[in-house]
Design a protein around this motif. Sequence first.
Motif, PDB file in Angstrom:
ATOM      1  N   GLU A   1      62.943  28.051  18.031  1.00 50.00           N
ATOM      2  CA  GLU A   1      62.377  29.224  17.363  1.00 50.00           C
ATOM      3  C   GLU A   1      61.566  28.819  16.128  1.00 50.00           C
ATOM      4  OE1 GLU A   1      63.751  33.771  16.404  1.00 50.00           O
ATOM      5  OE2 GLU A   1      65.270  32.189  16.316  1.00 50.00           O
ATOM      6  N   VAL A   2      62.048  27.818  15.407  1.00 47.09           N
ATOM      7  CA  VAL A   2      61.284  27.283  14.266  1.00 47.09           C
ATOM      8  C   VAL A   2      59.919  26.787  14.757  1.00 47.09           C
ATOM      9  CG1 VAL A   2      61.145  25.405  12.579  1.00 47.09           C
ATOM     10  CG2 VAL A   2      63.271  26.681  12.832  1.00 47.09           C
ATOM     11  N   GLY A   3      59.939  26.069  15.872  1.00 47.11           N
ATOM     12  CA  GLY A   3      58.681  25.583  16.448  1.00 47.11           C
ATOM     13  C   GLY A   3      57.761  26.713  16.842  1.00 47.11           C
ATOM     14  N   VAL A   4      58.337  27.792  17.380  1.00 48.40           N
ATOM     15  CA  VAL A   4      57.533  28.959  17.773  1.00 48.40           C
ATOM     16  C   VAL A   4      56.895  29.608  16.553  1.00 48.40           C
ATOM     17  CG1 VAL A   4      57.657  31.306  18.711  1.00 48.40           C
ATOM     18  CG2 VAL A   4      58.815  29.425  19.893  1.00 48.40           C
ATOM     19  N   VAL A   5      57.636  29.700  15.456  1.00 45.81           N
ATOM     20  CA  VAL A   5      57.097  30.294  14.217  1.00 45.81           C
ATOM     21  C   VAL A   5      55.916  29.467  13.708  1.00 45.81           C
ATOM     22  CG1 VAL A   5      57.576  30.794  11.783  1.00 45.81           C
ATOM     23  CG2 VAL A   5      59.232  31.446  13.547  1.00 45.81           C
ATOM     24  N   PHE A   6      56.071  28.144  13.694  1.00 46.74           N
ATOM     25  CA  PHE A   6      54.957  27.278  13.286  1.00 46.74           C
ATOM     26  C   PHE A   6      53.786  27.427  14.250  1.00 46.74           C
ATOM     27  CE2 PHE A   6      57.947  24.798  10.605  1.00 46.74           C
ATOM     28  CZ  PHE A   6      57.154  24.699   9.475  1.00 46.74           C
ATOM     29  N   LEU A   7      54.101  27.589  15.536  1.00 41.64           N
ATOM     30  CA  LEU A   7      53.053  27.769  16.541  1.00 41.64           C
ATOM     31  C   LEU A   7      52.275  29.058  16.301  1.00 41.64           C
ATOM     32  CD1 LEU A   7      51.763  26.646  19.122  1.00 41.64           C
ATOM     33  CD2 LEU A   7      53.488  27.903  20.439  1.00 41.64           C
ATOM     34  N   ILE A   8      52.976  30.104  15.886  1.00 40.93           N
ATOM     35  CA  ILE A   8      52.316  31.383  15.582  1.00 40.93           C
ATOM     36  C   ILE A   8      51.343  31.212  14.427  1.00 40.93           C
ATOM     37  CG2 ILE A   8      52.681  33.712  14.666  1.00 40.93           C
ATOM     38  CD1 ILE A   8      55.350  33.739  16.235  1.00 40.93           C
ATOM     39  N   PHE A   9      51.818  30.591  13.347  1.00 40.95           N
ATOM     40  CA  PHE A   9      50.959  30.377  12.186  1.00 40.95           C
ATOM     41  C   PHE A   9      49.765  29.491  12.537  1.00 40.95           C
ATOM     42  CE2 PHE A   9      54.907  31.254   9.565  1.00 40.95           C
ATOM     43  CZ  PHE A   9      54.461  32.476   9.107  1.00 40.95           C
ATOM     44  N   SER A  10      50.021  28.426  13.283  1.00 39.08           N
ATOM     45  CA  SER A  10      48.944  27.506  13.653  1.00 39.08           C
ATOM     46  C   SER A  10      47.921  28.179  14.562  1.00 39.08           C
ATOM     47  CB  SER A  10      49.524  26.267  14.349  1.00 39.08           C
ATOM     48  OG  SER A  10      50.359  25.543  13.480  1.00 39.08           O
ATOM     49  N   SER A  11      48.397  29.042  15.447  1.00 39.82           N
ATOM     50  CA  SER A  11      47.499  29.744  16.373  1.00 39.82           C
ATOM     51  C   SER A  11      46.587  30.712  15.620  1.00 39.82           C
ATOM     52  CB  SER A  11      48.303  30.501  17.429  1.00 39.82           C
ATOM     53  OG  SER A  11      49.050  29.603  18.219  1.00 39.82           O
TER      54      SER A  11
ATOM     55  N   VAL B   1      62.974  22.942  -0.721  1.00 39.27           N
ATOM     56  CA  VAL B   1      62.052  24.078  -0.724  1.00 39.27           C
ATOM     57  C   VAL B   1      62.432  24.988   0.436  1.00 39.27           C
ATOM     58  CG1 VAL B   1      59.648  24.804  -0.485  1.00 39.27           C
ATOM     59  CG2 VAL B   1      60.192  22.718  -1.749  1.00 39.27           C
ATOM     60  N   ARG B   2      62.568  26.259   0.150  1.00 35.38           N
ATOM     61  CA  ARG B   2      63.046  27.198   1.167  1.00 35.38           C
ATOM     62  C   ARG B   2      61.903  27.668   2.068  1.00 35.38           C
ATOM     63  NH1 ARG B   2      67.870  29.301   1.008  1.00 35.38           N
ATOM     64  NH2 ARG B   2      67.175  31.337   1.801  1.00 35.38           N
ATOM     65  N   GLU B   3      61.353  26.710   2.806  1.00 33.73           N
ATOM     66  CA  GLU B   3      60.298  27.055   3.765  1.00 33.73           C
ATOM     67  C   GLU B   3      60.926  27.224   5.151  1.00 33.73           C
ATOM     68  OE1 GLU B   3      59.445  24.238   6.112  1.00 33.73           O
ATOM     69  OE2 GLU B   3      61.374  23.819   5.172  1.00 33.73           O
ATOM     70  N   VAL B   4      60.089  27.340   6.164  1.00 35.56           N
ATOM     71  CA  VAL B   4      60.563  27.687   7.505  1.00 35.56           C
ATOM     72  C   VAL B   4      61.627  26.715   8.029  1.00 35.56           C
ATOM     73  CG1 VAL B   4      59.899  27.987   9.924  1.00 35.56           C
ATOM     74  CG2 VAL B   4      58.398  28.840   8.110  1.00 35.56           C
ATOM     75  N   PHE B   5      61.360  25.425   7.909  1.00 35.13           N
ATOM     76  CA  PHE B   5      62.286  24.449   8.497  1.00 35.13           C
ATOM     77  C   PHE B   5      63.641  24.467   7.804  1.00 35.13           C
ATOM     78  CE2 PHE B   5      63.888  20.051   9.115  1.00 35.13           C
ATOM     79  CZ  PHE B   5      64.035  20.116  10.487  1.00 35.13           C
ATOM     80  N   MET B   6      63.637  24.617   6.466  1.00 39.01           N
ATOM     81  CA  MET B   6      64.916  24.636   5.755  1.00 39.01           C
ATOM     82  C   MET B   6      65.740  25.867   6.122  1.00 39.01           C
ATOM     83  SD  MET B   6      65.808  24.324   1.703  1.00 39.01           S
ATOM     84  CE  MET B   6      67.529  24.218   1.206  1.00 39.01           C
TER      85      MET B   6
END
Length: 230
Positions: free
Chosen positions: A196-206, A173-178
Amino acid sequence: MSGEVARIGQIMLDAFWPLMKAGLMTTIPLTIVSFILGLILAFIVALCRLSTAKPLQLIARFYVWAIRGIPLLVLLFVVFYGLPKVGIMFGPFTSATIGLTMNQGAYNSEIIRSAITSINKGQWEATKALGMTRGQTLANVIVPQAALIAVPPLGNTFIGLTKDTSLAAILTVREVFMIGQQTVAQTFEPLWIYIEVGVVFLIFSSVLGAIQSYMEKKLGKHLEAQKSNR
């Protein structure tokens, strides 16, 4: 040294929008669809757990026990790679949705069940005295109150689900991590890209956490009013 910093900075800048786009186009939709379907499943399972019918109780108990005991990663592998062996095939996104929905259904059913059982039993007796059926009592009296109690913990599971979607990368699945993995393969910069992947997830989670806090404040007023009326 400054040239290397500039090179890494440019790589991260170039990777940011593809990562965000994958989050907006795949990660968030996958999260929302799985959560809604999981919530419906969880409500059904919770009602089965609270049912007076023993077979329904046993089925619901077994489902919760099995899903909570099986790692989500294994569950996704079973759906995507295992079921085709018996002639059942789903696409990557559908397989991820099924696995995440089943996982959410088990965990959220316990939240919903606890919320329902926390409602004063006197309300059941009062509605029975008024001639209301069990179904009417649930729909009109118990569930609306239980929903106020269940929303905060359900909000936490929703945020957790957003991060769990990263496991869908194993199903292509072409999600953020892939997208992050593909970028690493092209740039050979695993440290900075995965950060940077972690930062993107952090943005969504925040963002989701801020929405949850806002909802909790609103619902808190209703809960206080509810308690004062008891």
